[in-house]
Motif scaffolding. Structure first.
Motif, mmCIF file in Angstrom:
data_model
loop_
_atom_site.group_PDB
_atom_site.id
_atom_site.type_symbol
_atom_site.label_atom_id
_atom_site.label_comp_id
_atom_site.label_asym_id
_atom_site.label_seq_id
_atom_site.Cartn_x
_atom_site.Cartn_y
_atom_site.Cartn_z
ATOM 1 N N ALA A 16 0.835 -1.202 0.000
ATOM 2 C CA ALA A 16 0.000 0.000 0.000
ATOM 3 C C ALA A 16 0.873 1.256 0.000
ATOM 4 C CB ALA A 16 -0.926 -0.005 1.207
ATOM 5 N N LEU A 17 1.985 1.232 0.733
ATOM 6 C CA LEU A 17 2.891 2.381 0.731
ATOM 7 C C LEU A 17 3.558 2.565 -0.627
ATOM 8 C CD1 LEU A 17 4.639 2.176 4.212
ATOM 9 C CD2 LEU A 17 3.074 3.917 3.403
ATOM 10 N N LEU A 18 3.926 1.485 -1.260
ATOM 11 C CA LEU A 18 4.510 1.573 -2.592
ATOM 12 C C LEU A 18 3.514 2.152 -3.591
ATOM 13 C CD1 LEU A 18 6.442 -1.797 -2.772
ATOM 14 C CD2 LEU A 18 7.390 0.489 -2.493
ATOM 15 N N LYS A 19 2.265 1.723 -3.504
ATOM 16 C CA LYS A 19 1.226 2.233 -4.409
ATOM 17 C C LYS A 19 0.985 3.721 -4.159
ATOM 18 C CE LYS A 19 -3.532 1.356 -5.774
ATOM 19 N NZ LYS A 19 -4.733 0.583 -5.529
ATOM 20 N N TRP A 20 0.942 4.129 -2.882
ATOM 21 C CA TRP A 20 0.737 5.532 -2.540
ATOM 22 C C TRP A 20 1.905 6.381 -3.023
ATOM 23 C CZ3 TRP A 20 3.409 8.802 0.843
ATOM 24 C CH2 TRP A 20 2.796 10.026 1.079
ATOM 25 N N ASN A 21 3.140 5.903 -2.827
ATOM 26 C CA ASN A 21 4.314 6.630 -3.271
ATOM 27 C C ASN A 21 4.311 6.784 -4.791
ATOM 28 O OD1 ASN A 21 6.772 7.946 -3.062
ATOM 29 N ND2 ASN A 21 7.919 6.040 -3.286
ATOM 30 N N ASN A 22 3.941 5.747 -5.501
ATOM 31 C CA ASN A 22 3.860 5.809 -6.955
ATOM 32 C C ASN A 22 2.791 6.808 -7.396
ATOM 33 O OD1 ASN A 22 4.563 5.127 -9.555
ATOM 34 N ND2 ASN A 22 3.042 3.488 -9.655
ATOM 35 N N MET A 23 1.685 6.862 -6.684
ATOM 36 C CA MET A 23 0.624 7.809 -7.011
ATOM 37 C C MET A 23 1.098 9.241 -6.790
ATOM 38 S SD MET A 23 -2.911 8.694 -5.098
ATOM 39 C CE MET A 23 -1.903 9.322 -3.792
ATOM 40 N N VAL A 24 1.818 9.502 -5.703
ATOM 41 C CA VAL A 24 2.296 10.850 -5.408
ATOM 42 C C VAL A 24 3.304 11.300 -6.467
ATOM 43 C CG1 VAL A 24 3.660 12.189 -3.768
ATOM 44 C CG2 VAL A 24 1.825 10.738 -2.959
ATOM 45 N N ILE A 25 4.182 10.400 -6.872
ATOM 46 C CA ILE A 25 5.200 10.749 -7.861
ATOM 47 C C ILE A 25 4.565 11.026 -9.226
ATOM 48 C CG2 ILE A 25 7.140 9.810 -9.165
ATOM 49 C CD1 ILE A 25 7.980 8.369 -6.586
ATOM 50 N N ASN A 26 3.567 10.275 -9.604
ATOM 51 C CA ASN A 26 2.957 10.400 -10.936
ATOM 52 C C ASN A 26 1.639 11.165 -10.927
ATOM 53 O OD1 ASN A 26 4.992 8.887 -12.225
ATOM 54 N ND2 ASN A 26 4.068 7.025 -11.409
ATOM 55 N N ARG A 27 1.400 11.973 -9.915
ATOM 56 C CA ARG A 27 0.121 12.675 -9.803
ATOM 57 C C ARG A 27 -0.137 13.597 -10.989
ATOM 58 N NH1 ARG A 27 -1.541 15.129 -4.180
ATOM 59 N NH2 ARG A 27 -1.205 12.937 -3.793
ATOM 60 N N HIS A 28 0.901 14.238 -11.503
ATOM 61 C CA HIS A 28 0.713 15.172 -12.604
ATOM 62 C C HIS A 28 0.240 14.476 -13.880
ATOM 63 C CE1 HIS A 28 4.733 13.544 -13.297
ATOM 64 N NE2 HIS A 28 4.593 13.890 -14.561
ATOM 65 N N LYS A 29 0.470 13.190 -13.997
ATOM 66 C CA LYS A 29 0.043 12.468 -15.192
ATOM 67 C C LYS A 29 -1.461 12.185 -15.201
ATOM 68 C CE LYS A 29 4.416 10.038 -15.662
ATOM 69 N NZ LYS A 29 5.055 8.712 -15.612
ATOM 70 N N TYR A 30 -2.058 12.131 -14.024
ATOM 71 C CA TYR A 30 -3.454 11.726 -13.914
ATOM 72 C C TYR A 30 -4.378 12.845 -13.444
ATOM 73 C CZ TYR A 30 -1.068 7.290 -14.173
ATOM 74 O OH TYR A 30 -0.272 6.251 -14.573
ATOM 75 N N PHE A 31 -3.853 14.078 -13.329
ATOM 76 C CA PHE A 31 -4.670 15.183 -12.849
ATOM 77 C C PHE A 31 -5.654 15.622 -13.927
ATOM 78 C CE2 PHE A 31 -5.495 19.716 -12.424
ATOM 79 C CZ PHE A 31 -5.995 19.754 -11.137
ATOM 80 N N ARG A 32 -6.885 15.919 -13.490
ATOM 81 C CA ARG A 32 -7.909 16.443 -14.394
ATOM 82 C C ARG A 32 -8.560 17.648 -13.746
ATOM 83 N NH1 ARG A 32 -11.196 11.283 -16.799
ATOM 84 N NH2 ARG A 32 -9.423 10.410 -17.903
ATOM 85 N N TRP A 33 -8.889 18.626 -14.582
ATOM 86 C CA TRP A 33 -9.629 19.769 -14.087
ATOM 87 C C TRP A 33 -11.102 19.399 -13.987
ATOM 88 C CZ3 TRP A 33 -7.602 23.720 -11.774
ATOM 89 C CH2 TRP A 33 -6.309 24.098 -12.067
ATOM 90 N N THR A 34 -11.602 19.421 -12.783
ATOM 91 C CA THR A 34 -13.017 19.189 -12.522
ATOM 92 C C THR A 34 -13.561 20.449 -11.852
ATOM 93 O OG1 THR A 34 -12.578 18.232 -10.351
ATOM 94 C CG2 THR A 34 -12.628 16.709 -12.227
ATOM 95 N N PRO A 35 -14.857 20.585 -11.718
ATOM 96 C CA PRO A 35 -15.373 21.761 -11.015
ATOM 97 C C PRO A 35 -14.814 21.885 -9.593
ATOM 98 C CG PRO A 35 -17.142 20.715 -12.220
ATOM 99 C CD PRO A 35 -15.944 19.816 -12.346
ATOM 100 N N ARG A 36 -14.636 20.767 -8.929
ATOM 101 C CA ARG A 36 -14.104 20.812 -7.563
ATOM 102 C C ARG A 36 -12.670 21.319 -7.539
ATOM 103 N NH1 ARG A 36 -11.326 17.294 -3.952
ATOM 104 N NH2 ARG A 36 -11.979 17.673 -1.812
ATOM 105 N N THR A 37 -11.810 20.787 -8.413
ATOM 106 C CA THR A 37 -10.420 21.233 -8.414
ATOM 107 C C THR A 37 -10.308 22.682 -8.900
ATOM 108 O OG1 THR A 37 -10.074 20.280 -10.611
ATOM 109 C CG2 THR A 37 -9.476 18.929 -8.723
ATOM 110 N N ALA A 38 -11.199 23.102 -9.789
ATOM 111 C CA ALA A 38 -11.181 24.484 -10.246
ATOM 112 C C ALA A 38 -11.542 25.439 -9.106
ATOM 113 C CB ALA A 38 -12.144 24.668 -11.411
ATOM 114 N N TRP A 39 -12.560 25.100 -8.320
ATOM 115 C CA TRP A 39 -12.939 25.962 -7.196
ATOM 116 C C TRP A 39 -11.874 25.987 -6.117
ATOM 117 C CZ3 TRP A 39 -16.070 29.755 -7.261
ATOM 118 C CH2 TRP A 39 -17.170 29.750 -8.106
ATOM 119 N N ILE A 40 -11.254 24.861 -5.834
ATOM 120 C CA ILE A 40 -10.184 24.836 -4.833
ATOM 121 C C ILE A 40 -9.005 25.688 -5.296
ATOM 122 C CG2 ILE A 40 -8.457 23.331 -3.752
ATOM 123 C CD1 ILE A 40 -10.625 21.156 -3.670
ATOM 124 N N THR A 41 -8.644 25.568 -6.566
ATOM 125 C CA THR A 41 -7.553 26.375 -7.112
ATOM 126 C C THR A 41 -7.908 27.851 -7.075
ATOM 127 O OG1 THR A 41 -6.921 24.546 -8.540
ATOM 128 C CG2 THR A 41 -6.084 26.720 -9.112
#
Length: 77
Positions: A16-41
């Motif tokens: 689980a830690l390996l999967k989480w670390n991989n997700m944190v490192i590659n977060r920019h590859k899977y980011f999408r602009w949604t209404p929620r992320t737009a409002w937070i930004t």
């Protein structure tokens, strides 16, 4: 000099830690602009700095802490 670099790790990592670390490192590859992320930004880029700037502008020069002694007023007006 310190040694131990050529040996395989003796402690097995939690999958689980390996999967989480991989997700944190590659977060920019899977980011999408949604209404929620737009409002937070928008909140962190526009709303928070404008509120802090307004509060700073409204209270600029109201208090003078330099050279005050006990019993002196800190408000200038």
């Amino acid at each position: 000099m310190a040694g131990g670099h050529h040996n395989p790790p003796t402690i097995h990592m939690d999958p689980a830690l390996l999967k989480w670390n991989n997700m944190v490192i590659n977060r920019h590859k899977y980011f999408r602009w949604t209404p929620r992320t737009a409002w937070i930004t928008f909140a962190y880029v526009v709303v928070v700095p404008s509120l802090l700037g307004t509060a700073g502008y409204m209270t600029d020069g109201k208090w003078d802490m330099r050279g005050k002694r006990r019993g002196d007023m800190i408000s200038e007006f």
